[in-house]
Design a protein around this motif. Structure first.
Motif, PDB file in Angstrom:
ATOM      1  N   ASN A  65       0.828  -1.207   0.000  1.00  0.00           N
ATOM      2  CA  ASN A  65       0.000   0.000   0.000  1.00  0.00           C
ATOM      3  C   ASN A  65       0.860   1.254   0.000  1.00  0.00           C
ATOM      4  O   ASN A  65       0.569   2.221  -0.701  1.00  0.00           O
ATOM      5  N   GLY A  66       1.910   1.226   0.803  1.00  0.00           N
ATOM      6  CA  GLY A  66       2.794   2.389   0.859  1.00  0.00           C
ATOM      7  C   GLY A  66       3.493   2.612  -0.472  1.00  0.00           C
ATOM      8  O   GLY A  66       3.618   3.744  -0.941  1.00  0.00           O
ATOM      9  N   VAL A 111       1.104   4.079  -3.099  1.00  0.00           N
ATOM     10  CA  VAL A 111       0.835   5.510  -2.931  1.00  0.00           C
ATOM     11  C   VAL A 111       2.067   6.343  -3.293  1.00  0.00           C
ATOM     12  O   VAL A 111       1.956   7.417  -3.876  1.00  0.00           O
ATOM     13  N   GLN A 112       3.238   5.820  -2.987  1.00  0.00           N
ATOM     14  CA  GLN A 112       4.459   6.528  -3.389  1.00  0.00           C
ATOM     15  C   GLN A 112       4.529   6.614  -4.921  1.00  0.00           C
ATOM     16  O   GLN A 112       4.960   7.629  -5.480  1.00  0.00           O
ATOM     17  N   MET A 132       3.322  15.621  -1.653  1.00  0.00           N
ATOM     18  CA  MET A 132       3.219  14.165  -1.580  1.00  0.00           C
ATOM     19  C   MET A 132       1.757  13.811  -1.288  1.00  0.00           C
ATOM     20  O   MET A 132       1.021  14.604  -0.707  1.00  0.00           O
ATOM     21  N   PRO A 133       1.322  12.617  -1.684  1.00  0.00           N
ATOM     22  CA  PRO A 133      -0.085  12.254  -1.509  1.00  0.00           C
ATOM     23  C   PRO A 133      -0.515  12.335  -0.040  1.00  0.00           C
ATOM     24  O   PRO A 133       0.230  11.970   0.863  1.00  0.00           O
ATOM     25  N   VAL A 145      -6.100   9.896  -2.031  1.00  0.00           N
ATOM     26  CA  VAL A 145      -6.004   8.548  -2.607  1.00  0.00           C
ATOM     27  C   VAL A 145      -7.207   7.714  -2.152  1.00  0.00           C
ATOM     28  O   VAL A 145      -7.770   7.961  -1.094  1.00  0.00           O
ATOM     29  N   MET A 163      -6.635   1.486  -0.744  1.00  0.00           N
ATOM     30  CA  MET A 163      -5.602   0.717  -1.440  1.00  0.00           C
ATOM     31  C   MET A 163      -5.872  -0.766  -1.199  1.00  0.00           C
ATOM     32  O   MET A 163      -5.955  -1.210  -0.051  1.00  0.00           O
ATOM     33  N   CYS A 212       4.958   5.690   4.600  1.00  0.00           N
ATOM     34  CA  CYS A 212       5.137   4.234   4.674  1.00  0.00           C
ATOM     35  C   CYS A 212       3.872   3.450   4.345  1.00  0.00           C
ATOM     36  O   CYS A 212       3.921   2.457   3.635  1.00  0.00           O
ATOM     37  N   GLY A 223       0.787   4.214   2.995  1.00  0.00           N
ATOM     38  CA  GLY A 223      -0.215   4.501   1.976  1.00  0.00           C
ATOM     39  C   GLY A 223      -1.548   4.843   2.617  1.00  0.00           C
ATOM     40  O   GLY A 223      -2.581   4.815   1.966  1.00  0.00           O
TER      41      GLY A 223
END
Lengths: 760, 291, 159
Positions: free
Chosen positions: A653-654, A657-658, A685-686, A691, A694, C139, C141
């Protein structure tokens, strides 16, 4: 005890101190007498330093010392290219390069002293545009010229393969730099202690690589430097060996013989490290009518900025890694890395994979459209499979790529959404997908990719694990604890993983190349099993029975044949010590994977296993404002075996999103090499509300070389995001953005061009 | 951050006296979110901060049927967003305040500080202008009231004299026949500040627009009243074509700023889109259907 | 150097008196003067939210506040969330639902979530995400964080 067995979702073993706000990061540390440092940076992209007058700065009350390039060791440091100094000497090569450092009693005083330093520069012509770097009359960044590295790889007969292809497609893609954006800006506390040793607590992904670099940059023996890793607030490749502030902090402590803390502000952090490597990729591929890829020709121009750092290794990944994802026979790759007078670029999560994943997956969807094939089908048809030997000599011990593709296809409702009529309104939705692969480990640094675990079983039966593999938030300490507890038969809470410390924990390479789970995990199994055998042998002796009959469960040694034969673990551990010739239980185990270094032709099985991932997304494009919004994201990761599914989902998930950030909202803006948006308000950054939910799913392909089947997770997951979004944008509005990021302006311009073409 | 003296007056007149005493050295400190940033970046170095934090009288939000809504300048954005009075009589203001910046800043920053700082990349000015706000400004020699139309002069510049304090924002009693629409646009969903916003107040009489007020903010150095578009829309029955024409005219009439968030052309395009959407919405047309 | 000003406030239920320079940031005051290092510095421009604390129940950014403004206020920092040293239900949910990885942003998210849950006992996902817009995490999301807050609201306030 089995609640947190490998395979079950397990809260991080570090989660309690983090949730309580008690985890200690480098910037939280204090030592009596500690001084604070601030850095002065070059305002010029290229200039000769004629004179630095620090007299007024030194005179400011509270200032203890001011250093310039004249004071630092002449020895240059670097990965392969030794070209950097602790502070710039004589010449500055990018805007932001550190030219002086102030050490003072507090940060405010140090900051004020920076304003009092007078620097006289002779500005020199600067090379900013990488496309000009190899022109014959280009300004030279380094005396040897502007070509930092060049790679050429040819396999098979590419030209004939193109001649035989039914469909040939060629396109150029460009990718931009991304800032790692970890939430903890770099912080370092360094001190001397009168013994000749320099101790450095720093936010690092690898204490031993950090020590090696400090020793080199400070020109002193490795063993006079001790590096300790406190809790680290994220790394993403930015805290390996390219950031410069930890080196400067180490120097300042050594030079002043005092404790010095250097906590970077966000702007300083953005200027003191390396962004990801921007590239221009020309890709030409040939395919048969029925979708078999026959030929691939890659040409890359990458920009490493003023210093090479890890960028050559990054570019090598871009040049060839994705070839191994498919069954290819004919490939050609030519890549050039050039210097410019801009900020250094280097390692970033995915390590060169993101750049090529964008080009390749954009290309494959375009080619699938040309052939009238579903892109998922095209991927599936060409995917490498378990047991294959790839074109570059990689042994694919497990490949869950087809399953990843199946998962995302079903989850997003691919077939149904693809068949819906094209939308005509102001807001248009589209779907897209991409797939990627990554290494789990990489034998590049010396002929070793191993990991060593030292395991101590205390007299109370609890375990201390010594390792220098760095948990920077990804959860490797939890993974190791789960394996250890499981193999040894103790509760998870009875295992504690010590913080990496070069003087106390064994030599390891750290958190790079997705290598920790597969290599340290294997070493952990080995160590725990050996400890188990040791305990059982002692128990057998104490209980007077055969070790083969004994098991350990929940901290109790129990005979399987005689219920009366049992002992608590502490009793056995004490027995192991308190007898003639006894000792504590100290086990050391090393695992070095059965891999090879690439040969001169970049051929060879460099990693014990390879991870795969696929992602499908749905976007909504606002055709009037150019805004792209993610509606759905489904990512499937083949990590072999999820030892901690909670951590794998978290990583996926991280990473997803990155990737969204890189694709849609993060854009480093430069003017003549000067960073114009060096803060988090302007480098966006998000956020949580930008978003959608996820979705992450896991494919367990059970790699034969992995600990319990596991491979690396986390880096693979960042690879497919950008092209999946670009493909979805194409599906939504019929225009393909080939240069990242996908900004509202580019969307609007592409729509306008499309309309013009239609009206013409 | 440089050193400064921090003064906490207990009354507005005490505050204006302090400002007069310290002259150019002094700076008014309201919520502090913007000012602290400016101080940290050494863009400003006042010797004295006169904090309005203790002036409880300047926090109040009340409604008077004759005067309208009276918002103390020290009301924080979340005070406005959560105020039952505001939500009842001026829902568009509550919604605007509740979407501004982020939760923390809404708990710290004040409406008065926001207006006086006059950073163009923000939401309140355009919205308040559309509602016909009037501002009360107090100086050492008394109070004056000026319409919002005259307040924002330029980029970071307002019609206040040194030593003056903005104490209150008054919105006239709502006219039940007038509806106000407000929309902000972020360049990307991850943005924190608007690239443009638009406020539209309109009396919809039997399908025809009357008393139109259309203000663009965030995309211009100061909120801009789009007179030409207002004239065009006045008395007109709004169709999709009319909305599109109004949008083109808005994009033409505005004086856009150009910076890292968007150049002139982009800002014009965003305002074109916002105008078309808001005008269509005011006429109960679906803006999503056609381009 | 300017004279220091005496401030009296309450932090995590304890009365605190301190002499501060007017230009002392609240984040620096907490971390450097009171050793409450759970409050983090991440951007110093009021964007990342790692420095979030509660002031009289409202979440604010301590890097955009002066310590001197806190005279007479009641503050809660991450250190004040625990119950007798053990994690609170909200902290437990962050631990169990993957609401944290590197942990650096965690104190800030916990404070933003505390503010939200004190006002809205059962927030929906959209409300949660909107109320986290002043905090950055690189980290997770955000998924684990949203899951954690949903989990906590369920455990604290029932279904």
């Amino acid at each position: 005890m089995n609640a947190f067995a490998p395979g079950l979702p397990t809260p991080q073993v570090t989660s309690q101190e983090k949730a309580l706000g008690r985890a200690t990061y480098a910037g939280d540390l204090k030592i009596a007498g500690m001084l604070h440092a601030k850095l002065l940076r070059s305002p010029h992209a290229h200039a000769r330093i004629l004179n630095v007058d620090v007299s007024r700065a030194i005179a400011l009350p509270g200032v203890r010392a001011v250093f310039t390039g004249d004071d630092v060791p002449q020895r240059a440091w670097g990965v392969k290219h030794k070209q950097q100094h602790v502070l710039a000497r004589e010449v500055v090569r990018f805007v932001g390069e550190e030219i002086a450092a102030v050490v003072a009693i507090d940060e405010d005083t140090a900051e004020e002293a920076l304003d009092l330093i007078r620097v006289e520069y002779e500005p020199l012509p600067a090379l900013i545009d990488p496309s000009q770097a190899l022109e014959p009359n280009a300004v030279k960044v380094h005396p040897g010229g502007n070509l930092a590295d060049e790679i050429g790889i040819v396999r098979g007969d590419v030209d004939s393969a193109f001649a035989e292809a039914d469909i040939v497609h060629e396109e150029t893609y460009t990718t931009h730099s991304q800032y790692p954006g970890y939430m903890e800006p770099m912080a370092t506390l360094a001190t001397t202690d009168g013994s000749g040793k320099l101790t450095v607590w720093t936010a690092t992904q690898s204490v031993f690589l950090a020590r090696q670099r400090l020793a080199e940059a400070l020109d002193r023996p490795v063993s006079t430097v001790r590096v300790v890793q406190p809790t680290v607030g994220g790394g993403f490749g930015g805290k390996i060996i390219e950031e410069r502030s930890s080196v400067i902090a180490g120097f300042l402590a050594a030079a002043t013989d005092r404790p010095v803390r250097l906590c970077l502000s966000r702007i300083d952090d953005m200027l003191s490290g390396a962004f990801s490597v921007p590239m221009k990729i020309r890709l030409k591929m040939g395919m048969t009518r029925d979708g078999r890829i026959t030929a691939k020709d890659v040409s890359i121009r990458a920009d490493c900025g003023a210093y090479a750092g890890l960028a050559p290794e990054v570019m090598l990944v871009t040049a060839m890694r994705s070839d191994n994802m498919q069954r290819l026979e004919h490939t050609r790759s030519h890549a050039q890395l050039v210097y410019t007078h801009t900020m250094p670029r280097g390692a970033f999560r995915g390590f060169g994979g993101t750049q090529m994943a964008f080009a390749l997956n954009s290309h494959l969807t375009a080619m699938a459209d040309l052939a009238g094939i579903d892109p998922i089908e095209l991927h599936r048809q060409n995917a490498i499979r378990t047991g294959d030997l790839s074109i570059h000599g990689w042994k694919i011990g497990s490949c869950g790529l087809p399953e990843c593709l199946n998962q995302i296809e079903g989850a997003i409702g691919w077939t149904e959404k693809r068949s819906r009529p094209k939308q005509r309104g102001v807001l248009r939705r589209g779907i897209g997908m991409a797939a990627a692969m990554h290494v789990s480990g990489n034998r590049t640094m010396g002929n070793w990719d191993g990991s060593t675990i030292v395991l101590k079983v205390n007299e109370d039966g609890r375990v201390v694990v010594l390792t220098s593999e760095a948990d920077v938030g990804q959860g490797s300490n939890t993974m190791l604890s789960q394996i250890c507890a499981h193999e040894l038969g103790v509760p998870l809470s009875h295992v504690s993983v010590q913080t990496p410390d070069t003087d106390f924990t064994p030599y390891c390479l750290g958190s790079i190349a997705s290598r920790v789970t597969i290599n340290a995990g294997k070493a952990m199994i080995k160590a725990a099993r050996e400890a188990r055998e040791t305990i059982l042998a002692a128990a057998a002796e104490k209980l007077g029975c055969d070790a083969i009959d004994l098991t350990i469960e929940d901290g109790v040694v129990q005979s399987t044949s005689n219920a009366n034969h049992f002992a608590k673990l502490p009793d056995i551990c004490r027995y192991h010590i308190f007898r003639h010739g006894g000792e504590g239980i100290h086990i050391k185990a090393t695992h070095d994977p059965d891999t090879v270094m690439m040969d001169g032709d970049h051929y060879g099985n460099i990693a014990p296993a390879y991870s795969f991932a696929a992602q499908a997304v749905e976007v909504e494009v606002d055709t009037e404002t150019g805004q792209v919004r993610l509606i759905e994201s489904w990512l499937s990761d083949d990590c072999g075996k999820a030892i901690n599914p909670l951590a794998v989902h978290g990583q996926s998930n991280g990473a997803a999103v990155q990737a969204i950030g890189w694709t849609l909202c993060e854009e480093l803006q430069f003017e003549e090499g000067r960073l114009m948006n060096g803060n988090l308000a302007d480098y966006t950054m998000p956020t949580a509300d930008s978003v959608p939910e996820m979705h992450s799913s896991i494919v367990e392909s059970m790699d034969p070389n992995g600990p319990l089947g596991a491979k690396g997770a986390s880096e693979t997951a960042i690879l497919p995001g950008a092209p999946a979004i670009a493909n979805a944008v194409f599906d939504a509005i019929g225009v393909r953005i080939t240069d990242l990021p996908i900004t509202p302006e580019k969307i609007l311009a592409a729509i306008a061009a499309q309309k013009e073409k239609r009206d013409a | 951050m440089r050193d400064f003296h921090y003064l906490e007056p207990r009354t507005v007149s005490e505050a204006t006296a302090m400002l007069a005493d310290h002259g150019e050295e002094a700076c008014v400190f309201a919520g502090g979110t913007a000012l602290i940033l400016a101080l940290r970046q050494r863009m400003m170095a006042p010797g004295v901060l006169v904090s309005l934090g203790q002036l409880e009288e300047m926090r109040a939000i009340r409604f008077d049927p004759k005067e309208g809504l009276l918002i103390g300048a020290m009301a924080r954005h979340n005070d406005i967003a959560r105020s039952k009075i505001v939500r009842q009589h001026y829902p568009v203001v509550a919604e605007m305040a509740g979407g501004l910046a982020n939760p923390q800043v809404r708990n710290q920053a004040t409406i008065g500080g926001n207006l006086c700082y006059a950073d163009p990349s923000t939401d309140p000015p355009a919205c308040l202008l559309a509602l016909g706000a009037e501002l009360t400004i107090k100086g050492q020699h008394g109070a004056r009231r000026i319409p919002m139309d005259e307040f924002n002069v330029d980029y970071f510049t307002v019609a206040m004299e040194p030593g003056e304090i903005l104490t209150q924002i008054r919105l006239p009693p709502p006219d039940q026949e007038v509806t106000t629409f407000y929309r902000r646009h972020l360049r990307t969903p991850a943005e924190h500040r608007p690239v443009a916003n638009l406020a539209l107040a309109v009396r919809n009489r039997g399908g025809a627009f009357e008393d139109v007020r259309l203000i663009v903010g965030a995309a211009t150095p100061a909120p801009q009243l789009l007179d030409g578009v207002q004239d065009y829309l006045s008395g007109r029955s709004v169709t999709a074509e009319v909305a599109a024409e109004a949008a083109d005219r808005a994009a033409e009439e505005m004086f856009p700023i150009s910076d890292g968030r968007g150049d002139e052309g982009f800002r014009r395009q965003v305002v074109r889109a916002l105008t078309r959407r808001l005008v269509a919405e005011a006429a109960n047309l679906d803006w999503k259907e056609t381009e | 150097m300017m004279a220091k000003n005496r401030i009296s406030l309450e932090i995590n239920g304890e009365a605190v008196e301190a002499d501060v320079r007017p230009n002392r940031l609240l984040s620096d005051f907490l971390r450097d003067d009171l050793a409450l290092t759970g409050t983090k510095r991440g951007c110093e421009t009021g964007v990342c939210g790692a420095c979030s604390v509660l002031v009289d129940g409202d979440v604010v950014k301590s890097c955009l506040s002066l310590a001197i403004q806190m005279n007479g206020c009641s503050l809660t920092t991450v250190e004040g969330l625990a119950c007798d040293g053990a994690p609170s239900p909200l902290q437990k949910s962050f631990m169990e639902c993957g609401g944290l990885q590197c942990g650096y942003c965690t104190p800030g998210f916990l404070m933003a979530a505390s503010d939200l849950l004190a006002r809205t006992s059962r927030p929906d996902v959209a409300t949660i995400r909107k109320n986290l817009s002043g905090n950055l995490c690189r980290c997770t999301g955000y998924q684990g964080i949203v899951d954690a807050i949903l989990d906590a609201s369920e455990k604290m306030h029932g279904t």
